[in-house]
Motif scaffolding. Sequence first.
Motif, mmCIF file in Angstrom:
data_model
loop_
_atom_site.group_PDB
_atom_site.id
_atom_site.type_symbol
_atom_site.label_atom_id
_atom_site.label_comp_id
_atom_site.label_asym_id
_atom_site.label_seq_id
_atom_site.Cartn_x
_atom_site.Cartn_y
_atom_site.Cartn_z
ATOM 1 N N ILE A 25 0.841 -1.204 0.000
ATOM 2 C CA ILE A 25 0.000 0.000 0.000
ATOM 3 C C ILE A 25 0.881 1.261 0.000
ATOM 4 O O ILE A 25 0.591 2.244 -0.684
ATOM 5 N N ALA A 26 1.964 1.214 0.761
ATOM 6 C CA ALA A 26 2.831 2.390 0.905
ATOM 7 C C ALA A 26 3.516 2.787 -0.396
ATOM 8 O O ALA A 26 3.734 3.984 -0.646
ATOM 9 N N TYR A 27 3.845 1.813 -1.229
ATOM 10 C CA TYR A 27 4.618 2.122 -2.435
ATOM 11 C C TYR A 27 3.872 3.063 -3.388
ATOM 12 O O TYR A 27 4.399 4.133 -3.741
ATOM 13 N N PRO A 28 2.662 2.744 -3.824
ATOM 14 C CA PRO A 28 1.974 3.702 -4.706
ATOM 15 C C PRO A 28 1.531 4.973 -3.966
ATOM 16 O O PRO A 28 1.456 6.045 -4.574
ATOM 17 N N GLN A 71 3.217 14.679 -14.276
ATOM 18 C CA GLN A 71 3.349 14.437 -12.841
ATOM 19 C C GLN A 71 1.997 14.519 -12.139
ATOM 20 O O GLN A 71 1.719 13.736 -11.233
ATOM 21 N N ALA A 72 1.168 15.478 -12.544
ATOM 22 C CA ALA A 72 -0.157 15.605 -11.936
ATOM 23 C C ALA A 72 -0.984 14.350 -12.209
ATOM 24 O O ALA A 72 -1.632 13.812 -11.300
ATOM 25 N N ALA A 73 -0.942 13.872 -13.450
ATOM 26 C CA ALA A 73 -1.669 12.645 -13.789
ATOM 27 C C ALA A 73 -1.091 11.456 -13.027
ATOM 28 O O ALA A 73 -1.835 10.602 -12.525
ATOM 29 N N ASN A 74 0.229 11.406 -12.921
ATOM 30 C CA ASN A 74 0.873 10.309 -12.203
ATOM 31 C C ASN A 74 0.465 10.311 -10.733
ATOM 32 O O ASN A 74 0.252 9.245 -10.135
ATOM 33 N N THR A 129 -3.229 3.094 -5.170
ATOM 34 C CA THR A 129 -3.196 2.787 -3.738
ATOM 35 C C THR A 129 -4.525 2.176 -3.306
ATOM 36 O O THR A 129 -4.555 1.143 -2.620
ATOM 37 N N VAL A 130 -5.612 2.793 -3.738
ATOM 38 C CA VAL A 130 -6.945 2.268 -3.424
ATOM 39 C C VAL A 130 -7.141 0.896 -4.070
ATOM 40 O O VAL A 130 -7.643 -0.039 -3.433
ATOM 41 N N ALA A 131 -6.717 0.746 -5.317
ATOM 42 C CA ALA A 131 -6.861 -0.530 -6.019
ATOM 43 C C ALA A 131 -6.047 -1.636 -5.344
ATOM 44 O O ALA A 131 -6.498 -2.783 -5.273
ATOM 45 N N VAL A 132 -4.871 -1.300 -4.819
ATOM 46 C CA VAL A 132 -4.058 -2.295 -4.107
ATOM 47 C C VAL A 132 -4.781 -2.753 -2.844
ATOM 48 O O VAL A 132 -4.826 -3.949 -2.540
ATOM 49 N N VAL A 133 -5.358 -1.807 -2.115
ATOM 50 C CA VAL A 133 -6.118 -2.168 -0.907
ATOM 51 C C VAL A 133 -7.223 -3.160 -1.272
ATOM 52 O O VAL A 133 -7.408 -4.182 -0.601
ATOM 53 N N LEU A 134 -7.944 -2.886 -2.347
ATOM 54 C CA LEU A 134 -9.022 -3.776 -2.773
ATOM 55 C C LEU A 134 -8.472 -5.123 -3.258
ATOM 56 O O LEU A 134 -9.030 -6.177 -2.950
ATOM 57 N N ALA A 135 -7.374 -5.093 -4.003
ATOM 58 C CA ALA A 135 -6.796 -6.326 -4.543
ATOM 59 C C ALA A 135 -6.222 -7.216 -3.443
ATOM 60 O O ALA A 135 -6.232 -8.444 -3.579
ATOM 61 N N LEU A 193 2.330 10.923 -3.516
ATOM 62 C CA LEU A 193 2.825 12.102 -2.798
ATOM 63 C C LEU A 193 4.037 12.713 -3.497
ATOM 64 O O LEU A 193 4.110 13.937 -3.672
ATOM 65 N N ALA A 194 4.973 11.877 -3.922
ATOM 66 C CA ALA A 194 6.188 12.375 -4.573
ATOM 67 C C ALA A 194 5.853 13.108 -5.871
ATOM 68 O O ALA A 194 6.397 14.191 -6.137
ATOM 69 N N ASN A 195 4.964 12.547 -6.679
ATOM 70 C CA ASN A 195 4.588 13.211 -7.929
ATOM 71 C C ASN A 195 3.818 14.502 -7.679
ATOM 72 O O ASN A 195 3.982 15.488 -8.398
ATOM 73 N N TYR A 196 2.988 14.506 -6.644
ATOM 74 C CA TYR A 196 2.269 15.714 -6.259
ATOM 75 C C TYR A 196 3.269 16.825 -5.896
ATOM 76 O O TYR A 196 3.171 17.960 -6.387
#
Length: 191
Positions: free
Chosen positions: A49-52, A75-78, A86-92, A57-60
């Motif tokens: 979860i932390a990785y994405p 970067q904004a899109a990234n 991050t949300v998709a990883v939580v669900l997966a 945050l870094a791209n923001y």
Amino acid sequence: MTDAPSPQSETRWLKSYYTLRFLFSAAWAAGAFAVGGSGVPGIAAALLIAYPAWDALANYLDARRSGGFARNRPQAANAAISFATTVAVVLALGRSTDAVLAVFGIWAIVAGLLQLGAAVSRWKRSGAQWAMILSGAQSALAGGFFVVKAKAGGAPALEMIAGYASIGALYFFISAFWLFAGDRLRRHRHG
């Protein structure tokens, strides 16, 4: 919209940014390799979860520091895509490690192409972007590999993603080093 930073200001930012990205990616990969197949699912889940989330945050921060979101659309899109990942990883995580690997694969493809776009747009302003261009292309290729492995099933997702993060850390290190070395060379020539 924020004013465009000067080339010197952007280079200073990128040196710090790439160094921070290197340190995080290297530490994350080390932690992921350490946890690996140890059977500590809570820590593995937190790392995944932390990785994405970190990437979002870094791209923001990068988009904000590099002249704003309108000027830095990749970067904004990234940042937005990494947040959604991050949300998709939580669900997966509730489904399977193969589902997690597939999510990371799709994200790596899209994020890699966006990183490639950001690096190409920075090429003239900041230089030292060849490693980020290679990193973006490699990320997209690795993402495709992850998707194929996820479909086959049973792949060691955390270890595979840790390998991917390790290579990403290397690209961030090379980019930071190249910018630091370029500054030092310029100072030596003029001083």
